[in-house]
Design a protein around this motif. Sequence first.
Motif, short mmCIF file in Angstrom:
data_model
loop_
_atom_site.label_atom_id
_atom_site.label_comp_id
_atom_site.label_asym_id
_atom_site.label_seq_id
_atom_site.Cartn_x
_atom_site.Cartn_y
_atom_site.Cartn_z
N PHE A 77 -4.38 -5.17 7.07
CA PHE A 77 -3.14 -4.55 7.56
C PHE A 77 -2.76 -5.13 8.92
O PHE A 77 -1.57 -5.40 9.19
N ALA A 78 -3.76 -5.33 9.77
CA ALA A 78 -3.48 -5.91 11.09
C ALA A 78 -2.94 -7.33 10.97
O ALA A 78 -2.00 -7.71 11.69
N VAL A 79 -3.51 -8.13 10.07
CA VAL A 79 -3.02 -9.49 9.88
C VAL A 79 -1.58 -9.47 9.39
O VAL A 79 -0.72 -10.21 9.88
N LEU A 80 -1.27 -8.64 8.41
CA LEU A 80 0.07 -8.57 7.84
C LEU A 80 1.08 -8.05 8.86
O LEU A 80 2.27 -8.41 8.83
N ALA A 81 0.62 -7.20 9.77
CA ALA A 81 1.52 -6.68 10.79
C ALA A 81 1.90 -7.76 11.80
O ALA A 81 3.00 -7.73 12.39
N ASN A 82 0.99 -8.74 12.02
CA ASN A 82 1.24 -9.79 13.01
C ASN A 82 1.82 -11.06 12.39
O ASN A 82 2.57 -11.78 13.04
N GLU A 83 1.44 -11.36 11.15
CA GLU A 83 1.91 -12.57 10.48
C GLU A 83 3.04 -12.17 9.52
O GLU A 83 2.82 -11.45 8.54
N HIS A 84 4.25 -12.64 9.79
CA HIS A 84 5.40 -12.18 9.02
C HIS A 84 5.79 -13.14 7.89
O HIS A 84 6.76 -12.88 7.18
N ASP A 85 5.06 -14.22 7.73
CA ASP A 85 5.42 -15.19 6.70
C ASP A 85 4.28 -15.41 5.71
O ASP A 85 4.07 -16.52 5.22
N ASP B 39 4.81 1.38 5.23
CA ASP B 39 4.71 1.36 6.69
C ASP B 39 5.29 0.08 7.27
O ASP B 39 5.99 0.12 8.30
N LEU B 40 4.96 -1.06 6.66
CA LEU B 40 5.47 -2.33 7.17
C LEU B 40 6.84 -2.68 6.60
O LEU B 40 7.54 -3.53 7.15
N GLY B 41 7.22 -2.06 5.51
CA GLY B 41 8.50 -2.38 4.89
C GLY B 41 8.56 -3.79 4.35
O GLY B 41 9.64 -4.37 4.22
N ASN B 42 7.42 -4.35 4.03
CA ASN B 42 7.34 -5.73 3.55
C ASN B 42 7.40 -5.73 2.03
O ASN B 42 6.44 -5.39 1.36
#
Length: 735
Positions: free
Chosen positions: A71-79, A105-108
Amino acid sequence: MAKALSFDDEELFAFSDDGEETPTASMSVWNVLVVDDEPDVHEATTLALRDLTIEGRALRLLHASSADQAFAVLANEHDIAVVLLDVVMETDDAGLRLVRRVREDLGNHAVRIILRTGQPGYAPELETIRTYDINDYKAKSELTRTRLFTTLAVAIRSYRQVHQLEMSRNGLELIISACTDLGKLRALRLYAEGVVTQLCALLGLPPEGLVCAGKTLDDVQPRVIAAAGRYRSLMQEPVDTLTDATLRRVLEDCLSRRAHVLGPGLCLYFEVSETTGIAAYVEVAEGLDPVNLELLEVFCASVTVGFENVLLQQRLYDNAYMDQFLNLPNRRGFMEEVSRGDRREDMTVALVDLDDFAEMNTVLDHQFGDRVLEAVAGRLAAALMPGTLLARVGGDTFGIYGPSDQVTPLCIERVFSAPFDLDGEVLRVSATASLIQVNAHANTSADVLKNASIALKQAKMLQRGRATLFDEDLSASARVRINLLTRLRAAFCAEQLFLAYQPQVDLVTGRVLGAEALLRWETEDGTMVPPDEFIPLAEQSGLTVPIGEWVLRTACRQLKRLTDRGHTGFRMAINVSHTQFREPGFVAVLGQALQDCQVNPKQLELELTESVAIGHIDSTVEKIQAIRAMGITVAMDDFGTGYSSLSVLKQLNVDRLKIDRSFVQEVQENADTSGIAELVIALGRQLGLVTIAEGVEDEGQRRQLLEMGCQEGQGYLFGHPMPGPAFEAWMATVA
């Protein structure tokens, strides 16, 4: 936890549709996040994907060993394009929880998620699959090197297209909306119909000429599984029988080539596991522009996953709601259908239970029993009108749900009126059925099935081999019985049961010969529960054996007290139920009770009913011989009211015949109708047995019984049943 991946030696290859070049350091990359708590999985994945390119880009692998790290990686890496996600990590649903956090939460919504698990049989929650756009779900054992690459390539292509379209194309909203709507459809046919309809909407075409065809692994040949417009009449038709030559050729070409066919018309191919592929045909007059072709690629990628999910859901549904042997709804599926059923008109639920099916399986074999079930299911299905539901709700019990004028006792009984031909072996099968009407005012399906089960149990006892309608009184009666049984268990534990003793006398002299120990129940409020209410209930509920042993020991202790007070020739008669008598250790329990209570076996008499001999004559004779060898006498209670047989009576070799009170009552009412009592007395005299009449209430009965030759009597004329202390006091007055 998950086990490490193991790849075979398959040669890896990259798709190069667009003339891909060898990757260089300056090339852009696809970011792929590997989430797994096993280091071996990360190493194996890195090795398998090393130096590979997809759509002209190299792969850059990121790693996380837990859901929180991911989750932390996905929150910082947007691509990040794809997440290879282990389902089971620190918890059984850690992966599924991460999916929820990424989407909500991230809306990704762009990142593609491929679920992986090393635990066979584990499947993600269906709601998660439907809601959070999971790209794929694979067992790790399925992911060979080539399949991992192929799965990743499909996911990356999907990500690229979704990502581009999020920025530049309003049609993406339609695709996402369509896939979300389609994901709510569970049945393959409904999903396929949705696919072709949404496809037309995507291309701006009227849904007039479109077909979806395919073949699951169970089908012999491809069939039309969805259709709209003028093709709707083709539903379930085999593809090779379609009269439209162009349509037939395009569908066959698409399925055989396992690829899209563009013109005439448009036929898209979906590579769906557990099928040989699915083809969707839409009439398109002109060629499609590049934008629409790209939209179709995105659509196909998403829809293919949807097809996979629908089949997964269908398989899970079948396992949960279908009987796999007969391919009928099981109990859970039946209850769900009844709960969703039409209540606007009277409907009927029926339970059909095969008689003696367990014995059939034991005497013959289970394979024969399976053939019987198949034959019965086939005949029931043939007898029921279309739209009537047939299910297997138990091992040998079928459920039926349909209109009341169709589901009738006569309809069900006709099914079993003729013998069944089982591959040349003719067998007559009997069944007992209960029917209950359901209408708009009915309770839940569980209540309906419960009431039908109650009626079935009653029918098994009273109308075996027949089909009967449910009576509301049966349900009320069953509730009363259950309540009474609960209270009886509590009363036994609380020592609210007690014994009353009724004198047995010599009809000539009036001398007290002994007494019968009678079980009584007085509730806490002083109410006496009649024995004919709670004793049969105890026999049916398994309480007979513990209560019977308590009665035996309590009566023996009372006999010891009477003997110690000088009543040395006193005889104590104790009733023994057929259930208690058939216990393997009954004789040993009897001997131990005599030893513990220190009573003379010759002062004890056991009263048995004729039911102890039914189906167990040899063991019954052997057990009675063992009891008589101990010095205990045996009386046949209620003789003439049940399974009466002179030959059986001779074999049992009892000491005394007890004339039922119903026959003694006839002596009282009319001397001309005393034939049965007189016959029993004559039979006892012929066999050398003592006869004792119960229920003697007046002097006239005593005299008539004496004239017939009866020696002993028991009844209100001589004394009412009395508790132990009162009986001891009474004995002191008559001694």
